[in-house]
Scaffold this motif. Sequence first.
Motif, mmCIF file in Angstrom:
data_model
loop_
_atom_site.group_PDB
_atom_site.id
_atom_site.type_symbol
_atom_site.label_atom_id
_atom_site.label_comp_id
_atom_site.label_asym_id
_atom_site.label_seq_id
_atom_site.Cartn_x
_atom_site.Cartn_y
_atom_site.Cartn_z
ATOM 1 N N GLU A 114 0.850 -1.182 0.000
ATOM 2 C CA GLU A 114 0.000 0.000 0.000
ATOM 3 C C GLU A 114 0.892 1.240 0.000
ATOM 4 O O GLU A 114 1.787 1.358 0.838
ATOM 5 C CB GLU A 114 -0.920 0.012 1.214
ATOM 6 N N SER A 233 3.343 -2.006 13.877
ATOM 7 C CA SER A 233 2.675 -1.663 12.621
ATOM 8 C C SER A 233 2.055 -2.890 11.961
ATOM 9 O O SER A 233 2.195 -3.123 10.772
ATOM 10 C CB SER A 233 3.662 -0.993 11.654
ATOM 11 N N GLU A 235 -1.074 -3.249 11.712
ATOM 12 C CA GLU A 235 -2.236 -2.707 11.026
ATOM 13 C C GLU A 235 -1.846 -1.376 10.393
ATOM 14 O O GLU A 235 -0.776 -0.836 10.655
ATOM 15 C CB GLU A 235 -3.383 -2.493 12.027
ATOM 16 N N ARG A 236 -2.700 -0.849 9.520
ATOM 17 C CA ARG A 236 -2.424 0.442 8.885
ATOM 18 C C ARG A 236 -2.318 1.503 9.973
ATOM 19 O O ARG A 236 -3.234 1.712 10.754
ATOM 20 C CB ARG A 236 -3.543 0.785 7.907
ATOM 21 N N LYS A 265 3.108 -0.465 6.276
ATOM 22 C CA LYS A 265 1.853 -0.115 6.929
ATOM 23 C C LYS A 265 1.948 1.110 7.833
ATOM 24 O O LYS A 265 0.991 1.449 8.514
ATOM 25 C CB LYS A 265 1.329 -1.309 7.736
#
Length: 351
Positions: A114, A233, A235-236, A265
């Motif tokens: 991402e 990190s 999770e976002r 992330k």
Amino acid sequence: MRRLLLLLLLALPLSAANVTFVAPLPGAQAIGPQALEVTTDAANVDRVEFYIDGALAGVARKAPYRIAADFGTSPLPREVVAKVWSNGFRNSDTARVVTAALTAGENLNVDLVEVPLRVRASRPVKASDLRLRENGKEQAIRDVRAERPAAHFVFIVDRSLSMRDGRLTAALAAIDAELGQLRPGDTSSVILFNHVVARPRRIARGERLGRLFAEVSPSGGTSLRDAVASIASHERTYAIVITDGGDRNSLLNDESALRRISSTKTILSAITLGDASPFLEKAASNTGGTIADASAGTIRVELARILQDINSRYLVVYQSSNAAAQGWRTIAIAPAKGVTVTAARKGYWAE
């Protein structure tokens, strides 16, 4: 007679609506997590059901009709079907695509990356407006999302002696005032540090940090790098540091701390109330964050700007084809004419 005629008319099928796949496209490869999306001119849409090889993958109830799905690691072609229900579930229209198989000469890789970025453009930005290279190798962009997904916000607040004269109080008050910018689904936590880095503490909805830490006074040295590197990190995560910028006590050096923060992330931004911090500037540059200078009286203004900026970002999603490349992977984005990328992640560290 009129009533009978009306009932007959209601029973007649309406003309078929158009349903078109935006993602995946026919013949595209579908591996790992990616978006399924269709457009339709059907009126009064009730819901859109998405199926992968006959199994229900998810439901979208409002435009854009999009869900996230995981195709796994199978190299076989997949049939994707979208069924649009409308007019009080009296009408249904269907579209289907078949994805391409992975050939024997291609590598199978499902590393999902991402890339947060800020964009100026006169139109909504699509995948075709951007070209992305990782380690110099062009990557296929899977999705460009205008909305910001739910995330965890961690506020890393310096409580060393240099944060006296109202600086610490102003920092906590600014966070209290701007937590309202977080969206439903977001979570938050706070880490206080001087020469000792405290454990992260979750911030409950409606909780006030000014009251929670009313008895905390500025004291001790500064372990900035250690505090930043302590962020989990999984999770976002958006990390926002508020500090005077100095570091006198960290055990980690710049390289080690940067390696820990430069994951896919985590996006780090910082508000500095003193000297510039080359470490924070590098961390923000690597992850796609920003740095702002402030005084005790302007912390809230700068924090509000950072949160507004985060809420207006795009998110580019792609699957890395550099599975064998260990260490730092560079990311370079080239926009199309009429699109300007003002900030983006420069790369990430792959173990």
